[in-house]
Design a protein around this motif. Structure first.
Motif, PDB file in Angstrom:
ATOM      1  N   ASN A  18       0.844  -1.189   0.000  1.00  0.00           N
ATOM      2  CA  ASN A  18       0.000   0.000   0.000  1.00  0.00           C
ATOM      3  C   ASN A  18       0.882   1.243   0.000  1.00  0.00           C
ATOM      4  O   ASN A  18       2.004   1.221   0.496  1.00  0.00           O
ATOM      5  CB  ASN A  18      -0.892   0.035   1.237  1.00  0.00           C
ATOM      6  CG  ASN A  18      -1.905  -1.079   1.249  1.00  0.00           C
ATOM      7  OD1 ASN A  18      -2.408  -1.489   0.205  1.00  0.00           O
ATOM      8  ND2 ASN A  18      -2.217  -1.589   2.416  1.00  0.00           N
ATOM      9  N   LEU A  19       0.348   2.335  -0.531  1.00  0.00           N
ATOM     10  CA  LEU A  19       1.046   3.605  -0.529  1.00  0.00           C
ATOM     11  C   LEU A  19       0.133   4.631   0.115  1.00  0.00           C
ATOM     12  O   LEU A  19      -0.984   4.856  -0.340  1.00  0.00           O
ATOM     13  CB  LEU A  19       1.404   4.033  -1.955  1.00  0.00           C
ATOM     14  CG  LEU A  19       2.064   5.395  -2.112  1.00  0.00           C
ATOM     15  CD1 LEU A  19       3.424   5.420  -1.408  1.00  0.00           C
ATOM     16  CD2 LEU A  19       2.223   5.735  -3.580  1.00  0.00           C
ATOM     17  N   ASN A  20       0.628   5.231   1.203  1.00  0.00           N
ATOM     18  CA  ASN A  20      -0.109   6.282   1.894  1.00  0.00           C
ATOM     19  C   ASN A  20       0.496   7.630   1.540  1.00  0.00           C
ATOM     20  O   ASN A  20       1.713   7.814   1.610  1.00  0.00           O
ATOM     21  CB  ASN A  20      -0.063   6.063   3.405  1.00  0.00           C
ATOM     22  CG  ASN A  20      -0.807   4.822   3.795  1.00  0.00           C
ATOM     23  OD1 ASN A  20      -1.974   4.648   3.462  1.00  0.00           O
ATOM     24  ND2 ASN A  20      -0.135   3.924   4.489  1.00  0.00           N
ATOM     25  N   ILE A  21      -0.366   8.572   1.175  1.00  0.00           N
ATOM     26  CA  ILE A  21       0.048   9.914   0.763  1.00  0.00           C
ATOM     27  C   ILE A  21      -0.646  10.911   1.681  1.00  0.00           C
ATOM     28  O   ILE A  21      -1.852  10.813   1.902  1.00  0.00           O
ATOM     29  CB  ILE A  21      -0.364  10.186  -0.700  1.00  0.00           C
ATOM     30  CG1 ILE A  21       0.190   9.092  -1.623  1.00  0.00           C
ATOM     31  CG2 ILE A  21       0.098  11.572  -1.146  1.00  0.00           C
ATOM     32  CD1 ILE A  21      -0.436   9.087  -3.008  1.00  0.00           C
ATOM     33  N   SER A  22       0.133  11.861   2.202  1.00  0.00           N
ATOM     34  CA  SER A  22      -0.446  12.857   3.101  1.00  0.00           C
ATOM     35  C   SER A  22       0.444  14.090   3.136  1.00  0.00           C
ATOM     36  O   SER A  22       1.651  14.001   2.927  1.00  0.00           O
ATOM     37  CB  SER A  22      -0.573  12.276   4.512  1.00  0.00           C
ATOM     38  OG  SER A  22      -1.054  13.250   5.407  1.00  0.00           O
ATOM     39  N   SER A  23      -0.142  15.219   3.413  1.00  0.00           N
ATOM     40  CA  SER A  23       0.664  16.426   3.609  1.00  0.00           C
ATOM     41  C   SER A  23       1.369  16.389   4.960  1.00  0.00           C
ATOM     42  O   SER A  23       2.261  17.184   5.221  1.00  0.00           O
ATOM     43  CB  SER A  23      -0.208  17.682   3.494  1.00  0.00           C
ATOM     44  OG  SER A  23      -1.236  17.632   4.463  1.00  0.00           O
ATOM     45  N   ASP A  24       0.993  15.457   5.820  1.00  0.00           N
ATOM     46  CA  ASP A  24       1.610  15.274   7.138  1.00  0.00           C
ATOM     47  C   ASP A  24       2.437  13.992   7.112  1.00  0.00           C
ATOM     48  O   ASP A  24       1.900  12.889   6.941  1.00  0.00           O
ATOM     49  CB  ASP A  24       0.517  15.184   8.207  1.00  0.00           C
ATOM     50  CG  ASP A  24       1.051  15.087   9.619  1.00  0.00           C
ATOM     51  OD1 ASP A  24       2.216  14.671   9.810  1.00  0.00           O
ATOM     52  OD2 ASP A  24       0.291  15.420  10.545  1.00  0.00           O
ATOM     53  N   GLU A  25       3.747  14.112   7.277  1.00  0.00           N
ATOM     54  CA  GLU A  25       4.651  12.959   7.203  1.00  0.00           C
ATOM     55  C   GLU A  25       4.333  11.867   8.222  1.00  0.00           C
ATOM     56  O   GLU A  25       4.795  10.739   8.083  1.00  0.00           O
ATOM     57  CB  GLU A  25       6.104  13.406   7.375  1.00  0.00           C
ATOM     58  CG  GLU A  25       6.645  14.145   6.181  1.00  0.00           C
ATOM     59  CD  GLU A  25       8.105  14.530   6.342  1.00  0.00           C
ATOM     60  OE1 GLU A  25       8.828  13.919   7.147  1.00  0.00           O
ATOM     61  OE2 GLU A  25       8.522  15.464   5.641  1.00  0.00           O
ATOM     62  N   ASN A  26       3.571  12.174   9.233  1.00  0.00           N
ATOM     63  CA  ASN A  26       3.189  11.166  10.218  1.00  0.00           C
ATOM     64  C   ASN A  26       2.189  10.155   9.652  1.00  0.00           C
ATOM     65  O   ASN A  26       1.984   9.094  10.231  1.00  0.00           O
ATOM     66  CB  ASN A  26       2.591  11.821  11.469  1.00  0.00           C
ATOM     67  CG  ASN A  26       3.619  12.626  12.223  1.00  0.00           C
ATOM     68  OD1 ASN A  26       4.703  12.133  12.536  1.00  0.00           O
ATOM     69  ND2 ASN A  26       3.295  13.888  12.510  1.00  0.00           N
ATOM     70  N   TYR A  27       1.574  10.493   8.523  1.00  0.00           N
ATOM     71  CA  TYR A  27       0.530   9.639   7.969  1.00  0.00           C
ATOM     72  C   TYR A  27       0.831   9.093   6.572  1.00  0.00           C
ATOM     73  O   TYR A  27       0.072   8.292   6.054  1.00  0.00           O
ATOM     74  CB  TYR A  27      -0.806  10.399   7.935  1.00  0.00           C
ATOM     75  CG  TYR A  27      -1.256  10.811   9.303  1.00  0.00           C
ATOM     76  CD1 TYR A  27      -1.817   9.891  10.181  1.00  0.00           C
ATOM     77  CD2 TYR A  27      -1.093  12.126   9.737  1.00  0.00           C
ATOM     78  CE1 TYR A  27      -2.213  10.260  11.452  1.00  0.00           C
ATOM     79  CE2 TYR A  27      -1.496  12.506  11.012  1.00  0.00           C
ATOM     80  CZ  TYR A  27      -2.045  11.570  11.868  1.00  0.00           C
ATOM     81  OH  TYR A  27      -2.433  11.939  13.120  1.00  0.00           O
TER      82      TYR A  27
END
Length: 129
Positions: A18-27
């Protein structure tokens, strides 16, 4: 490719993971990190194929990507400096540099962004004894 909204970002799935993309590196990975990784990963992969095809021996290749962003224009990526460090025995720096030019012309990611992002490449050879 399909993308799904999650609580703190976006997720997509591939055979590998899976690839998680977020503007917050924690997510998840930040979009600019993915763009930089695509450029660097493609460039290094093409370079390695060229060296291997020419039977150029090397012990290791390290690539550092430095990114310059413009905070006044939506924090857009303006420049990516790719610095290659090639370690090996009896390396020919001129030949390695010429092969880097060939890699640049054959890297689909570099070619995709060449008119909007300045891609600079430098190379350093470390001769092992």
């Amino acid at each position: 490719m399909e993308f799904y909204l999650k609580d703190e970002g976006i997720r997509t799935s591939f055979e590998f993971d899976n690839l998680n993309i977020s503007s917050d590196e924690n997510y998840g990975f930040r979009p600019y990190q993915l763009m930089t990784a695509s450029i660097a990963g493609c460039s290094l992969s093409v370079y390695r194929k060229i060296l291997d095809k020419q039977r150029i021996k090397y012990e290791d290749i390290n690539l550092t990507a430095d990114v310059k962003r413009n905070p006044d224009e939506a924090n857009r990526i303006e420049k990516v400096h790719l610095h290659y460090v090639v370690k090996g025995y009896h390396l020919n720096q001129d030949k390695l540099a010429k092969n880097l030019e060939v890699a640049r012309k054959n890297c689909s990611m570099v070619q995709s962004v060449k008119d909007s992002i300045d891609i600079e490449e430098t190379i350093e050879c470390i001769q092992l004894s």
